[in-house]
Design a protein around this motif. Structure first.
Motif, mmCIF file in Angstrom:
data_model
loop_
_atom_site.group_PDB
_atom_site.id
_atom_site.type_symbol
_atom_site.label_atom_id
_atom_site.label_comp_id
_atom_site.label_asym_id
_atom_site.label_seq_id
_atom_site.Cartn_x
_atom_site.Cartn_y
_atom_site.Cartn_z
ATOM 1 N N ILE A 2 13.543 0.119 -9.976
ATOM 2 C CA ILE A 2 14.280 -0.727 -10.910
ATOM 3 C C ILE A 2 15.621 -0.070 -11.209
ATOM 4 C CG2 ILE A 2 14.318 -1.700 -13.217
ATOM 5 C CD1 ILE A 2 11.258 -1.688 -13.141
ATOM 6 N N LYS A 3 16.660 -0.847 -11.028
ATOM 7 C CA LYS A 3 18.001 -0.341 -11.323
ATOM 8 C C LYS A 3 18.361 -0.743 -12.748
ATOM 9 C CE LYS A 3 22.482 0.080 -9.225
ATOM 10 N NZ LYS A 3 23.324 -0.271 -8.102
ATOM 11 N N ARG A 4 18.587 0.261 -13.590
ATOM 12 C CA ARG A 4 18.912 -0.008 -14.994
ATOM 13 C C ARG A 4 20.395 -0.320 -15.133
ATOM 14 N NH1 ARG A 4 16.225 4.860 -18.251
ATOM 15 N NH2 ARG A 4 17.716 5.999 -17.014
ATOM 16 N N LYS A 5 20.691 -1.205 -16.071
ATOM 17 C CA LYS A 5 22.076 -1.565 -16.312
ATOM 18 C C LYS A 5 22.318 -1.651 -17.813
ATOM 19 C CE LYS A 5 25.700 -4.727 -15.108
ATOM 20 N NZ LYS A 5 26.201 -5.715 -14.201
ATOM 21 N N LEU A 6 23.327 -0.943 -18.255
ATOM 22 C CA LEU A 6 23.723 -0.982 -19.652
ATOM 23 C C LEU A 6 25.242 -0.929 -19.695
ATOM 24 C CD1 LEU A 6 23.083 -0.855 -22.699
ATOM 25 C CD2 LEU A 6 23.003 1.635 -22.465
ATOM 26 N N GLU A 7 25.845 -2.041 -20.033
ATOM 27 C CA GLU A 7 27.304 -2.114 -20.113
ATOM 28 C C GLU A 7 27.770 -1.512 -21.438
ATOM 29 O OE1 GLU A 7 29.905 -3.550 -18.096
ATOM 30 O OE2 GLU A 7 28.396 -3.385 -16.521
ATOM 31 N N VAL A 8 28.614 -0.509 -21.357
ATOM 32 C CA VAL A 8 29.181 0.126 -22.548
ATOM 33 C C VAL A 8 30.687 0.238 -22.374
ATOM 34 C CG1 VAL A 8 27.101 1.448 -23.096
ATOM 35 C CG2 VAL A 8 28.835 2.441 -21.616
ATOM 36 N N LYS A 9 31.366 0.500 -23.473
ATOM 37 C CA LYS A 9 32.811 0.725 -23.426
ATOM 38 C C LYS A 9 33.094 2.208 -23.523
ATOM 39 C CE LYS A 9 34.356 -3.593 -25.522
ATOM 40 N NZ LYS A 9 35.101 -4.178 -26.633
ATOM 41 N N CYS A 10 34.027 2.666 -22.736
ATOM 42 C CA CYS A 10 34.465 4.061 -22.787
ATOM 43 C C CYS A 10 35.052 4.324 -24.174
ATOM 44 C CB CYS A 10 35.521 4.304 -21.711
ATOM 45 S SG CYS A 10 36.269 5.944 -21.764
ATOM 46 N N LYS A 15 37.364 0.729 -21.490
ATOM 47 C CA LYS A 15 36.982 0.057 -20.252
ATOM 48 C C LYS A 15 35.457 -0.063 -20.197
ATOM 49 C CE LYS A 15 36.893 0.945 -15.311
ATOM 50 N NZ LYS A 15 37.241 1.931 -14.274
ATOM 51 N N LYS A 16 34.948 -1.236 -19.775
ATOM 52 C CA LYS A 16 33.503 -1.439 -19.656
ATOM 53 C C LYS A 16 33.011 -0.828 -18.343
ATOM 54 C CE LYS A 16 33.011 -5.596 -22.394
ATOM 55 N NZ LYS A 16 32.526 -6.988 -22.426
ATOM 56 N N PHE A 17 31.825 -0.173 -18.399
ATOM 57 C CA PHE A 17 31.212 0.385 -17.202
ATOM 58 C C PHE A 17 29.716 0.485 -17.411
ATOM 59 C CE2 PHE A 17 31.786 4.001 -19.911
ATOM 60 C CZ PHE A 17 30.785 4.897 -19.585
ATOM 61 N N ASN A 18 28.971 0.641 -16.321
ATOM 62 C CA ASN A 18 27.519 0.787 -16.383
ATOM 63 C C ASN A 18 27.206 2.228 -16.766
ATOM 64 O OD1 ASN A 18 24.768 0.936 -16.097
ATOM 65 N ND2 ASN A 18 24.714 0.067 -14.041
ATOM 66 N N TYR A 19 26.611 2.405 -17.914
ATOM 67 C CA TYR A 19 26.325 3.736 -18.455
ATOM 68 C C TYR A 19 25.488 4.574 -17.491
ATOM 69 C CZ TYR A 19 24.751 7.331 -21.704
ATOM 70 O OH TYR A 19 24.480 8.534 -22.307
ATOM 71 N N PRO A 26 29.623 9.882 -21.755
ATOM 72 C CA PRO A 26 29.850 8.496 -22.149
ATOM 73 C C PRO A 26 31.231 7.969 -21.781
ATOM 74 C CG PRO A 26 30.218 9.868 -24.057
ATOM 75 C CD PRO A 26 29.791 10.775 -22.908
ATOM 76 N N PHE A 27 31.989 8.735 -21.008
ATOM 77 C CA PHE A 27 33.330 8.303 -20.598
ATOM 78 C C PHE A 27 33.265 7.637 -19.240
ATOM 79 C CE2 PHE A 27 33.693 11.999 -23.343
ATOM 80 C CZ PHE A 27 34.469 11.473 -24.360
ATOM 81 N N CYS A 28 34.237 6.793 -18.936
ATOM 82 C CA CYS A 28 34.239 6.059 -17.674
ATOM 83 C C CYS A 28 34.772 6.903 -16.525
ATOM 84 C CB CYS A 28 35.058 4.776 -17.808
ATOM 85 S SG CYS A 28 36.829 5.059 -18.056
ATOM 86 N N SER A 29 35.552 7.934 -16.828
ATOM 87 C CA SER A 29 36.163 8.733 -15.767
ATOM 88 C C SER A 29 36.384 10.174 -16.241
ATOM 89 C CB SER A 29 37.516 8.131 -15.381
ATOM 90 O OG SER A 29 38.419 8.238 -16.474
ATOM 91 N N GLU A 30 36.685 11.024 -15.292
ATOM 92 C CA GLU A 30 36.979 12.420 -15.630
ATOM 93 C C GLU A 30 38.246 12.508 -16.491
ATOM 94 O OE1 GLU A 30 37.299 16.801 -13.549
ATOM 95 O OE2 GLU A 30 37.717 15.038 -12.324
#
Length: 80
Positions: A2-10, A15-19, A26-30
């Protein structure tokens, strides 16, 4: 599997991304992670305090036992 998906904001750029797929969560990028670290290192994050904190602290109320220097007495007592 099962692939989990949780959309959060950085927390930095919003920016929205899959946690669960985020390497730097909890950040979207380095980049966002390092910007946040810079704020911590430069003491950019503070807790607001009402009034003058130094005036509220009374260091005279603390007693210092100057007969005990360091931890020598603590360890000596345990060995006996």
């Amino acid at each position: 599997m099962i692939k989990r998906k949780l959309e959060v904001k950085c927390p930095h750029c919003k920016k929205k991304f899959n946690y669960y797929e985020g390497e730097f969560r909890p950040f979207c990028s380095e980049r966002c992670k390092m910007i946040d670290m810079g704020h911590w290192l430069n003491e950019g994050y503070t807790v607001p305090v009402k009034g003058n904190l130094d005036a509220e602290l009374d260091f005279d109320e603390f007693e210092i036992d100057e007969s005990d220097q360091g931890f020598g007495n603590f360890y000596d007592d345990k060995e006996q």
